[in-house]
Scaffold this motif. Structure first.
Motif, PDB file in Angstrom:
ATOM      1  N   LEU A   8      25.679 118.690  21.448  1.00  0.00           N
ATOM      2  CA  LEU A   8      24.288 118.183  21.539  1.00  0.00           C
ATOM      3  C   LEU A   8      24.205 116.873  20.390  1.00  0.00           C
ATOM      4  CD1 LEU A   8      22.190 120.797  22.565  1.00  0.00           C
ATOM      5  CD2 LEU A   8      22.941 118.898  24.125  1.00  0.00           C
ATOM      6  N   TRP A   9      24.650 117.170  19.164  1.00  0.00           N
ATOM      7  CA  TRP A   9      24.680 116.381  18.029  1.00  0.00           C
ATOM      8  C   TRP A   9      25.025 115.053  18.395  1.00  0.00           C
ATOM      9  CZ3 TRP A   9      28.682 114.145  16.191  1.00  0.00           C
ATOM     10  CH2 TRP A   9      29.870 115.066  16.190  1.00  0.00           C
ATOM     11  N   PHE A  10      26.101 115.049  19.297  1.00  0.00           N
ATOM     12  CA  PHE A  10      26.842 113.748  19.406  1.00  0.00           C
ATOM     13  C   PHE A  10      25.852 112.890  20.289  1.00  0.00           C
ATOM     14  CE2 PHE A  10      29.341 111.344  22.604  1.00  0.00           C
ATOM     15  CZ  PHE A  10      29.962 110.431  22.048  1.00  0.00           C
ATOM     16  N   TYR A  11      25.155 113.570  21.527  1.00  0.00           N
ATOM     17  CA  TYR A  11      24.521 112.750  22.175  1.00  0.00           C
ATOM     18  C   TYR A  11      23.046 112.134  21.531  1.00  0.00           C
ATOM     19  CZ  TYR A  11      27.232 114.607  26.098  1.00  0.00           C
ATOM     20  OH  TYR A  11      28.284 115.024  26.861  1.00  0.00           O
ATOM     21  N   TRP A 104      22.353 107.434  29.424  1.00  0.00           N
ATOM     22  CA  TRP A 104      23.770 107.860  28.918  1.00  0.00           C
ATOM     23  C   TRP A 104      24.594 109.138  29.718  1.00  0.00           C
ATOM     24  CZ3 TRP A 104      26.713 105.670  25.578  1.00  0.00           C
ATOM     25  CH2 TRP A 104      27.752 106.551  25.054  1.00  0.00           C
ATOM     26  N   PRO A 105      25.899 108.689  29.915  1.00  0.00           N
ATOM     27  CA  PRO A 105      26.718 109.407  30.745  1.00  0.00           C
ATOM     28  C   PRO A 105      26.943 110.738  29.914  1.00  0.00           C
ATOM     29  CG  PRO A 105      28.092 107.744  29.744  1.00  0.00           C
ATOM     30  CD  PRO A 105      26.501 107.609  29.328  1.00  0.00           C
ATOM     31  N   PHE A 106      26.000 111.816  30.058  1.00  0.00           N
ATOM     32  CA  PHE A 106      26.208 113.188  29.540  1.00  0.00           C
ATOM     33  C   PHE A 106      27.501 113.664  30.676  1.00  0.00           C
ATOM     34  CE2 PHE A 106      21.624 112.257  28.347  1.00  0.00           C
ATOM     35  CZ  PHE A 106      21.969 112.878  27.116  1.00  0.00           C
ATOM     36  N   ALA A 107      28.285 114.555  29.625  1.00  0.00           N
ATOM     37  CA  ALA A 107      29.199 115.100  30.380  1.00  0.00           C
ATOM     38  C   ALA A 107      29.148 115.804  31.847  1.00  0.00           C
ATOM     39  CB  ALA A 107      30.024 116.028  29.466  1.00  0.00           C
ATOM     40  N   SER A 108      28.196 116.451  31.853  1.00  0.00           N
ATOM     41  CA  SER A 108      27.620 117.166  32.953  1.00  0.00           C
ATOM     42  C   SER A 108      27.431 116.283  34.241  1.00  0.00           C
ATOM     43  CB  SER A 108      26.551 117.995  32.847  1.00  0.00           C
ATOM     44  OG  SER A 108      25.466 117.232  32.491  1.00  0.00           O
ATOM     45  N   ASP A 109      27.110 114.790  33.835  1.00  0.00           N
ATOM     46  CA  ASP A 109      26.959 114.088  34.898  1.00  0.00           C
ATOM     47  C   ASP A 109      28.190 113.306  35.581  1.00  0.00           C
ATOM     48  OD1 ASP A 109      24.290 114.486  34.246  1.00  0.00           O
ATOM     49  OD2 ASP A 109      23.936 112.782  33.339  1.00  0.00           O
ATOM     50  N   VAL A 110      29.397 113.272  34.990  1.00  0.00           N
ATOM     51  CA  VAL A 110      30.545 112.608  35.267  1.00  0.00           C
ATOM     52  C   VAL A 110      31.637 113.597  35.564  1.00  0.00           C
ATOM     53  CG1 VAL A 110      29.822 110.691  33.943  1.00  0.00           C
ATOM     54  CG2 VAL A 110      31.156 112.217  32.744  1.00  0.00           C
ATOM     55  N   ASP A 112      35.041 111.969  36.110  1.00  0.00           N
ATOM     56  CA  ASP A 112      36.403 111.365  35.781  1.00  0.00           C
ATOM     57  C   ASP A 112      36.109 110.055  35.040  1.00  0.00           C
ATOM     58  OD1 ASP A 112      35.654 109.420  37.616  1.00  0.00           O
ATOM     59  OD2 ASP A 112      36.684 110.607  39.299  1.00  0.00           O
ATOM     60  N   ALA A 113      36.889 109.448  34.860  1.00  0.00           N
ATOM     61  CA  ALA A 113      36.857 108.184  34.048  1.00  0.00           C
ATOM     62  C   ALA A 113      36.146 107.221  34.399  1.00  0.00           C
ATOM     63  CB  ALA A 113      38.306 107.688  33.443  1.00  0.00           C
ATOM     64  N   SER A 114      36.118 107.100  36.044  1.00  0.00           N
ATOM     65  CA  SER A 114      35.678 105.996  36.987  1.00  0.00           C
ATOM     66  C   SER A 114      34.161 106.364  36.702  1.00  0.00           C
ATOM     67  CB  SER A 114      36.380 105.944  38.261  1.00  0.00           C
ATOM     68  OG  SER A 114      35.754 107.054  38.939  1.00  0.00           O
ATOM     69  N   GLN A 115      33.686 107.406  36.769  1.00  0.00           N
ATOM     70  CA  GLN A 115      32.326 107.837  36.721  1.00  0.00           C
ATOM     71  C   GLN A 115      31.707 107.500  35.296  1.00  0.00           C
ATOM     72  OE1 GLN A 115      29.875 109.033  38.790  1.00  0.00           O
ATOM     73  NE2 GLN A 115      31.276 108.943  40.576  1.00  0.00           N
ATOM     74  N   LEU A 116      32.546 107.705  34.429  1.00  0.00           N
ATOM     75  CA  LEU A 116      31.896 107.506  32.906  1.00  0.00           C
ATOM     76  C   LEU A 116      31.739 105.981  32.851  1.00  0.00           C
ATOM     77  CD1 LEU A 116      31.385 108.632  30.009  1.00  0.00           C
ATOM     78  CD2 LEU A 116      34.275 108.176  29.681  1.00  0.00           C
ATOM     79  N   ALA A 117      32.815 105.303  33.180  1.00  0.00           N
ATOM     80  CA  ALA A 117      32.936 103.818  33.173  1.00  0.00           C
ATOM     81  C   ALA A 117      31.467 103.192  33.929  1.00  0.00           C
ATOM     82  CB  ALA A 117      33.823 102.973  33.745  1.00  0.00           C
ATOM     83  N   ARG A 119      28.612 104.743  34.492  1.00  0.00           N
ATOM     84  CA  ARG A 119      27.454 105.164  34.105  1.00  0.00           C
ATOM     85  C   ARG A 119      27.271 104.174  32.781  1.00  0.00           C
ATOM     86  NH1 ARG A 119      25.012 109.999  34.977  1.00  0.00           N
ATOM     87  NH2 ARG A 119      23.361 109.349  33.461  1.00  0.00           N
ATOM     88  N   ILE A 120      28.337 103.990  32.121  1.00  0.00           N
ATOM     89  CA  ILE A 120      28.146 103.032  30.832  1.00  0.00           C
ATOM     90  C   ILE A 120      27.837 101.723  31.172  1.00  0.00           C
ATOM     91  CG2 ILE A 120      29.573 101.999  28.884  1.00  0.00           C
ATOM     92  CD1 ILE A 120      30.982 104.429  28.615  1.00  0.00           C
ATOM     93  N   LEU A 121      28.218 101.175  32.317  1.00  0.00           N
ATOM     94  CA  LEU A 121      28.016  99.803  32.881  1.00  0.00           C
ATOM     95  C   LEU A 121      26.478  99.859  33.543  1.00  0.00           C
ATOM     96  CD1 LEU A 121      31.102  98.997  34.734  1.00  0.00           C
ATOM     97  CD2 LEU A 121      30.147  97.844  32.880  1.00  0.00           C
ATOM     98  N   THR A 122      26.170 100.842  34.002  1.00  0.00           N
ATOM     99  CA  THR A 122      24.524 101.160  34.418  1.00  0.00           C
ATOM    100  C   THR A 122      23.778 101.025  33.126  1.00  0.00           C
ATOM    101  OG1 THR A 122      25.248 102.490  36.389  1.00  0.00           O
ATOM    102  CG2 THR A 122      22.910 102.351  35.478  1.00  0.00           C
ATOM    103  N   LEU A 123      24.063 101.683  32.117  1.00  0.00           N
ATOM    104  CA  LEU A 123      23.167 101.730  30.770  1.00  0.00           C
ATOM    105  C   LEU A 123      23.241 100.434  30.406  1.00  0.00           C
ATOM    106  CD1 LEU A 123      21.844 103.231  28.417  1.00  0.00           C
ATOM    107  CD2 LEU A 123      24.287 103.474  27.547  1.00  0.00           C
ATOM    108  N   LEU A 124      24.337  99.659  30.171  1.00  0.00           N
ATOM    109  CA  LEU A 124      24.170  98.323  29.754  1.00  0.00           C
ATOM    110  C   LEU A 124      23.282  97.391  30.705  1.00  0.00           C
ATOM    111  CD1 LEU A 124      28.072  97.627  28.895  1.00  0.00           C
ATOM    112  CD2 LEU A 124      26.278  98.138  27.460  1.00  0.00           C
ATOM    113  N   ALA A 125      23.263  97.649  31.805  1.00  0.00           N
ATOM    114  CA  ALA A 125      22.496  96.887  32.861  1.00  0.00           C
ATOM    115  C   ALA A 125      20.969  97.175  32.661  1.00  0.00           C
ATOM    116  CB  ALA A 125      22.733  97.063  34.233  1.00  0.00           C
ATOM    117  N   PHE A 126      20.669  98.300  32.089  1.00  0.00           N
ATOM    118  CA  PHE A 126      19.112  98.682  31.931  1.00  0.00           C
ATOM    119  C   PHE A 126      18.642  98.560  30.838  1.00  0.00           C
ATOM    120  CE2 PHE A 126      19.658 100.382  36.416  1.00  0.00           C
ATOM    121  CZ  PHE A 126      18.515 100.295  36.855  1.00  0.00           C
TER     122      PHE A 126
END
Length: 285
Positions: A8-11, A104-110, A112-117, A119-126
């Motif tokens: 949790l400290w990482f997030y 932010w792409p918490f591990a429980s939300d993704v 694989d790598a494509s899902q991670l990418a 979520r990060i792109l969505t974060l940048l958009a917002f």
């Protein structure tokens, strides 16, 4: 392979880091809010005191800290510096932290790598939407205008980031709802502007398309709540002003800030609010 769950400290550290990044962006947004309506370059010349013309030193341009150290005054001539500079920096920092917490792409939300990418792109958009929301709200309050120089490029930036996110996660349905959201919101506001001349500026119409793009990407609930939430919040504010006799029926009230507030209400709680409404009305399947 699903990513390993991070502590949790990482997030918390990531969200705090993006909050600090928001402070830096907020300092830049103050420049944008001042210079864009005046038709000035946002990159040159460097920031200077508008009274004495002294260029602001790097150590006097640290977000929040410099304003507090200088006690809200120019170091050279002691001209007061508006507290709004401080509040914009702090507000943008908090805004970015909240957006990071939401996207932010918490591990429980993704998975694989494509899902991670994605979520990060969505974060940048917002995060981009958060930045222009601050700028457009303040400029509209100051000038009753929503500059094309900020609104129109947002179509391209939003479309590129959101399309990349959808393609990364192989969720092309989001592209369709984003396109429908942009077109529907633009059309709705265009018809309202046409039906009630003078009641709504064309800047609001163009902004509606941008908000529809982002909200539609998240889903139908977010789109509906985000678009109509602006009318509800703006209407309540106008009624409050009328009751307090701070405005008349023909007073011009900037609608852009309320459109943006409604959109972020849709981002934060659009899905649950629509689900609750459908459940209460018995329309839920």
């Amino acid at each position: 392979m699903a990513p390993t769950l991070a502590p949790l400290w990482f997030y918390a550290d990531v969200i705090a880091l993006l909050g600090v990044f928001g402070l830096l962006i907020g300092s830049f947004l103050n420049v944008v809010v001042y210079r864009v309506p005046a038709g000035l370059s946002i990159v040159w010349p460097p920031s200077a005191c508008p009274t004495c013309g002294e260029q602001i030193k790097p150590y006097d341009n640290i977000p929040v800290i410099s304003w507090l150290v200088l006690r809200g005054k120019c170091r050279n001539c002691a001209t007061p510096i508006s507290p709004r500079y401080l509040f914009v920096e702090l507000g943008t920092g908090v805004f970015f932290a909240l957006v990071a917490w939401r996207f932010w792409p918490f591990a429980s939300d993704v998975t694989d790598a494509s899902q991670l990418a994605s979520r990060i792109l969505t974060l940048l958009a917002f995060l981009y939407l958060a930045a222009i929301s601050v700028v457009l709200a303040l400029i509209d309050l100051d000038t009753h205008k929503l500059p094309n120089a900020i609104v129109l490029p947002s179509y391209l930036v939003g479309a590129v980031l959101l399309a990349a996110s959808a393609l990364s996660s192989h969720d092309l349905g989001r592209l369709l709802t984003a396109a429908i959201g942009a077109a529907a919101a633009f059309a709705l506001f265009f018809l309202l502007a046409f039906a009630v001349p003078g009641g709504m500026g064309f800047g609001d119409v163009k902004l509606a398309g941008v908000l529809g793009l982002f909200l539609g990407f998240l889903g139908w609930g977010q789109l509906v709540v985000g678009i109509f939430g602006g009318f509800l919040l703006g209407g309540l504010f106008a009624i409050g002003l009328l009751i307090a006799r701070r405005a008349g029926r023909r007073s011009g009230i900037p609608f852009g800030p309320w459109m943006l507030a409604g959109a972020w209400l849709g981002v934060a709680a659009g899905g649950p609010l629509i689900d609750s409404y459908l459940t209460l009305t018995g329309l839920a399947g």
